[in-house]
Scaffold this motif. Structure first.
Motif, mmCIF file in Angstrom:
data_model
loop_
_atom_site.group_PDB
_atom_site.id
_atom_site.type_symbol
_atom_site.label_atom_id
_atom_site.label_comp_id
_atom_site.label_asym_id
_atom_site.label_seq_id
_atom_site.Cartn_x
_atom_site.Cartn_y
_atom_site.Cartn_z
ATOM 1 N N GLU A 112 94.695 52.259 33.794
ATOM 2 C CA GLU A 112 94.079 53.031 34.866
ATOM 3 C C GLU A 112 92.633 53.355 34.491
ATOM 4 N N PRO A 113 91.764 53.591 35.482
ATOM 5 C CA PRO A 113 90.385 54.010 35.175
ATOM 6 C C PRO A 113 90.392 55.322 34.397
ATOM 7 N N ARG A 114 89.428 55.485 33.495
ATOM 8 C CA ARG A 114 89.324 56.702 32.687
ATOM 9 C C ARG A 114 88.013 57.417 32.996
ATOM 10 N N TYR A 115 88.071 58.730 33.020
ATOM 11 C CA TYR A 115 86.877 59.541 33.237
ATOM 12 C C TYR A 115 86.396 60.053 31.884
ATOM 13 N N LYS A 116 85.182 59.666 31.528
ATOM 14 C CA LYS A 116 84.675 59.984 30.194
ATOM 15 C C LYS A 116 83.444 60.898 30.291
ATOM 16 N N THR A 117 83.392 61.832 29.365
ATOM 17 C CA THR A 117 82.227 62.697 29.240
ATOM 18 C C THR A 117 81.644 62.489 27.851
ATOM 19 N N ARG A 118 80.347 62.328 27.783
ATOM 20 C CA ARG A 118 79.704 62.114 26.478
ATOM 21 C C ARG A 118 78.478 63.019 26.358
ATOM 22 N N PHE A 119 78.366 63.640 25.210
ATOM 23 C CA PHE A 119 77.218 64.500 24.941
ATOM 24 C C PHE A 119 76.206 63.694 24.136
ATOM 25 N N VAL A 120 74.989 63.555 24.658
ATOM 26 C CA VAL A 120 73.994 62.694 24.018
ATOM 27 C C VAL A 120 72.701 63.445 23.761
ATOM 28 N N ALA A 121 72.016 63.012 22.711
ATOM 29 C CA ALA A 121 70.672 63.521 22.430
ATOM 30 C C ALA A 121 69.654 62.644 23.139
ATOM 31 N N LYS A 122 68.543 63.218 23.521
ATOM 32 C CA LYS A 122 67.472 62.445 24.151
ATOM 33 C C LYS A 122 66.574 61.878 23.050
#
Length: 405
Positions: free
Chosen positions: A39-49
């Motif tokens: 199934e499709p997954r919803y992902k959250t990622r914390f990134v630095a600029k």
């Protein structure tokens, strides 16, 4: 946030005088699953600029290795020939596994500011997504781990690792950032490697390999066949829909003989330049190039021809790109097949003398097969002008010999 805290990614400190902070943000993504399997997954990622990092202050070396596509295809050929087990792994929060060597200060994550410490900043202890040095730091950590467990690194591809067992069989491991392919004859060896990796890193076991870098891996073990494709509702269909070619009439060749491309066809007036600025030429050529690199050697020459005019494409150049997309629409089911044949390495190479109309440079084209499986290919202009057809042929052979080695 649980992963970030679990890996002790930062400490909250006061910002020292003279130091600048790196900004950050949240990235939200819907990741498509394998058709009919996940199934499709919803992902959250914390990134630095990382774009705000200062060279030689916040980072030095940034280069990181990824496995070559030809190495992936070579492994798939070996798997099909010798009926090996092929499984896939993924590293969770891959860039949080390596200590940083520089002092980098970052603002606190939006929505997770610590109360009564609003003026504090994060002193990063671990590399974070989108930092310039993150990929390199991860590769150094992984490489040291693999070599400490008796794996040898290939001298031709730094992301290919192998280990010879006492019975003469091999364990192969390929790394592309956080994606891994493991192949060996005995399934117990795969379990052993997985256990070793899981002790050191937080891993996700994806089971038998079905998809890698947008390419589907289909296997028929009874017939000793393995297929590598971008068909179905995969990459190629997305490209066709993206450039509104789903209702276009298919054509039978990647590039028709009546097209004679040159820089003379590029826009000359301001109106023509303005008109072409709204055409997604570079994006379309880049999309075709990825399809060619992954599984479509039949596109090599056509993509090589249109990619020479990325800086200033004209209407005729865009017609050629649309022609290639029409060809792609009619050949979505074309894929690479790997199986068992008697032949060893066979290589074909040729040159087209003075093919380039602008600089009269010749074209080198080659393709390599290992036991009938297509492994490597290229169609590219030669770096210098050949003074004869013989010289062009020798230059092409030299290029192919380098690839053979």
């Amino acid at each position: 946030m649980e992963s970030l805290h679990k890996n002790k990614t930062w400490d909250l400190v006061k910002l020292p005088k003279g130091k600048k902070i790196v900004r950050c943000k949240w990235v939200f993504k819907k990741k498509e699953g394998t058709l009919g399997v996940e199934e499709p997954r919803y992902k959250t990622r914390f990134v630095a600029k990382g774009c705000s990092q200062i060279p030689r202050v916040d980072f030095t070396d940034v280069f990181s290795q990824v496995v070559k596509h030809s190495s992936i295809r070579a492994l798939l050929g070996i798997v099909a020939m010798h009926d090996l087990e092929l499984e896939q792994l993924d590293v969770k929060t891959v860039f949080l596994h390596r200590e940083l060597e520089e002092d980098i200060y970052m603002q606190q994550p939006k929505g997770f500011t610590v109360s009564e410490k609003e003026d504090y900043v994060c002193l990063l202890k671990k590399s974070l997504y989108s930092l310039k040095q993150s990929a390199r730091q991860w590769y150094k950590r992984f490489d040291s781990f693999m070599t400490s467990h008796d794996f040898k690194r290939s001298s031709f591809d730094s992301c290919v690792y192998f280990k010879k067992n006492s019975d003469g069989s091999f364990v192969y491991l390929l790394l592309y950032v956080d994606d891994m392919l493991i192949a060996t004859k005995d399934k117990r060896e795969i379990k052993k490697v997985k256990a070793q990796l899981s002790e050191e890193f937080e891993m996700k076991d994806l089971g038998p390999a079905k998809k890698i870098l947008g390419m589907e891996i289909l296997r028929d073990r009874k017939a000793s066949k393995l297929y590598l494709s971008q068909k179905g509702k995969g990459y190629i269909e997305k490209v066709i829909c993206r450039f509104n070619m789903q209702s276009a009439k298919p054509v039978s060749t990647p590039l028709a003989a009546h097209f004679r491309l040159s820089s003379a066809l590029s826009p000359q007036s301001d109106d023509e330049i303005e008109c072409m600025s709204h055409v997604p030429y570079s994006s379309a050529v880049g999309s075709l190039m990825y399809a060619m690199v992954c599984s479509r050697p039949d596109l090599s020459y056509a993509v090589s021809a249109v990619s020479r005019y990325m800086a200033n494409p004209g209407k005729e150049h865009w017609k050629v790109v649309q022609w290639i997309l029409r060809y792609l629409r009619g050949t979505t089911d074309v894929c690479l097949q790997f199986g068992r044949t008697e032949d060893e390495v066979i290589r074909y190479v040729d040159a087209d003398f003075a093919e380039d109309l602008d600089r009269r440079r010749s074209l080198t084209g080659y393709i390599f097969t290992i036991r009938g499986c297509v492994i490597s290919w290229k169609a590219t202009l030669q770096t210098t002008v050949a003074l004869s057809t013989t010289e062009a042929e020798y230059m092409a052979i030299t290029k192919a010999c380098k690839e053979a080695i």
